[in-house]
Design a protein around this motif. Sequence first.
Motif, short mmCIF file in Angstrom:
data_model
loop_
_atom_site.label_atom_id
_atom_site.label_comp_id
_atom_site.label_asym_id
_atom_site.label_seq_id
_atom_site.Cartn_x
_atom_site.Cartn_y
_atom_site.Cartn_z
N SER A 4 0.87 -1.37 -0.02
CA SER A 4 0.17 -0.09 -0.04
C SER A 4 0.80 1.32 0.03
O SER A 4 1.77 1.42 0.95
CB SER A 4 -0.96 0.02 1.26
OG SER A 4 -1.44 1.23 1.42
N HIS A 36 2.76 -4.64 3.01
CA HIS A 36 3.91 -3.81 3.08
C HIS A 36 3.50 -2.45 2.98
O HIS A 36 2.68 -2.11 1.85
CB HIS A 36 4.80 -4.34 1.78
CG HIS A 36 5.55 -5.78 1.74
ND1 HIS A 36 6.60 -5.88 2.45
CD2 HIS A 36 4.69 -6.84 1.61
CE1 HIS A 36 6.94 -7.22 2.53
NE2 HIS A 36 5.59 -7.83 1.72
N PHE A 37 3.82 -1.34 3.81
CA PHE A 37 3.43 -0.14 3.58
C PHE A 37 4.80 0.78 3.35
O PHE A 37 6.02 0.49 3.77
CB PHE A 37 3.25 0.40 4.96
CG PHE A 37 2.00 -0.29 5.57
CD1 PHE A 37 0.73 -0.15 5.35
CD2 PHE A 37 2.40 -1.68 6.65
CE1 PHE A 37 -0.29 -0.89 5.72
CE2 PHE A 37 1.18 -2.27 7.09
CZ PHE A 37 -0.10 -1.96 6.47
N VAL A 38 4.54 1.60 2.09
CA VAL A 38 5.58 2.19 1.40
C VAL A 38 5.40 3.81 1.37
O VAL A 38 4.31 4.47 1.25
CB VAL A 38 5.72 1.44 0.06
CG1 VAL A 38 6.59 2.42 -1.18
CG2 VAL A 38 5.96 0.14 -0.32
#
Lengths: 320, 320
Positions: A239, A260-262
Amino acid sequence: MRAMIIESFGGPESFSEVVLPKPEPGEGQVLVKVHATSINPLDYQVRRGDYKEYVPLPAITGHDVSGVIEAIGPGVTAFKPGDEVWYTPEIFAGQGSYAEYHVAHESIVGLKPDALSHLEAAALSLVGGTVWEALITRVNLQVGETILVHGGAGGVGHIAIQIAKAAGARVLTTVSSHNAEFVKSLGADVTIDYKQTDYVEAVLEATDGKGVNVVLDTVGGDTLERSPLVLEQLGRVVSIVDIATPQNLVEAWGRNASYHFVFTRQNRGKLDDLSRLVERGLLKPVVGATYPLSEIGLAHARLEQKSNGLRGKIAIDVTA
Amino acid sequence: MRAMIIESFGGPESFSEVVLPKPEPGEGQVLVKVHATSINPLDYQVRRGDYKEYVPLPAITGHDVSGVIEAIGPGVTAFKPGDEVWYTPEIFAGQGSYAEYHVAHESIVGLKPDALSHLEAAALSLVGGTVWEALITRVNLQVGETILVHGGAGGVGHIAIQIAKAAGARVLTTVSSHNAEFVKSLGADVTIDYKQTDYVEAVLEATDGKGVNVVLDTVGGDTLERSPLVLEQLGRVVSIVDIATPQNLVEAWGRNASYHFVFTRQNRGKLDDLSRLVERGLLKPVVGATYPLSEIGLAHARLEQKSNGLRGKIAIDVTA
């Protein structure tokens, strides 16, 4: 130099044009004559004050540069005056790109691919780096996998489709029906009209009930919460849209899912990775509209509209 | 054979002892005389009905076996009668381990490490497999990294400390103060009394404000939501506790964090990986209490108590 500044956080009318001294490159820095910049959701989030603790005012914002090196500071070895370059200015550090000149450390600057105009390169730097970080660095998308790209016609989505296809993945994407042909021309295998159908049902139907390996969330809302419903075992969600709405992730354990946080990080290596795909004809940003720097507020207003009719990105012509 | 069954979901009193025919091994299966089993939070969750759609009644539950092969079915090549073996029965498929005999496909069965008694091996199979999946397979814990293990004195936690140390990580762990020496004896570098101090502050203090690379959540609550506050950039959270409470993950993007949700999967390879650590003296499960099979209800009741005074695991002696 001309620059667009904000003196307070607020709406698209917050920009005003000013004339400021041309900056000078310090140790390891290059001075770039900016030919083009671009706008992203990050830009209007910064403008309206979502990150105000990181942005001292008055501020020149903006997160994409394509231009030509005019001068180099002491110790610069990778570039010389006249080089055409592109990059994303360091986020929350120093001046942004809404100006005729910009200085940056050489480590975050790349040589612009010849196949792209300045407008196209400026339209690709931040979103391309974000997609690379998300799909390649973080979730390690593999040849033969299947990915669901939310919002395939948008600034990030239309790049994600192309990079996922180049990586050998099958691409499902949500779009409004009038953009179905557009995203198919970029390589999407299956288009899902999210206004007409429930995307969960549509994904399961298109994958014989198995679901996808990767979900790219470019839209927020309840995407985090619903993603396990379309994921295979060991599927990954990535995301790029930070949301403050609590999410119920109880379905994630049974799928052995990963999230996964981007938040984009910049470096030259990623720009060079993108350039290789561009030069091989596998990646090309779509500029859906162009505005002059003086009309940056109008460009912001357009991007913020939910139904803005845009395909791809808005580029800003700084030479106009 | 004697077995403990449940005929309806409910409290620890739901078990009753029955005598059933000894099962027979089919194609590729082994028949195991169960010497020991063990209990885990998963076991009381199954008993009380958290997974009732996956558990037809009446049911023999239980997720750890250590015992001796009594017979093999057609096509079995890896084992022979008399082999001492250990494994986790397939979750939500077939009979569980609360019985004198159990059949399993050879692909999920491992040779029990000689260094462990049957009680110890039964105490390790599910939690060991879960920790291996979480720390090695999913988050790829690296030598030199720092990890925060929540609940270091518990069944999963006390194994996680040992595997993390064996992998070359620095280990911080939350415990009640009376368990501080216990977890230090397992290799914990820093103990945090979560009843006396805020663990976020304690972690930042112990890491010079930098935070950890990995968080292992064995406790639930608001751990998912608070984890970014103790994470370095690109840190990973791995959770083995499925919770239905919505979590606000807005801090995760700025840290470029990843979350991994684990619901154990079984295979022989993981058991063999664990055996290698056991044989090298790097891993040993702690059996904090032992009950006979007939008192499985009492053992469940003890594990479910919040302050049960337990260190490590409860093992069940099926031969008693």
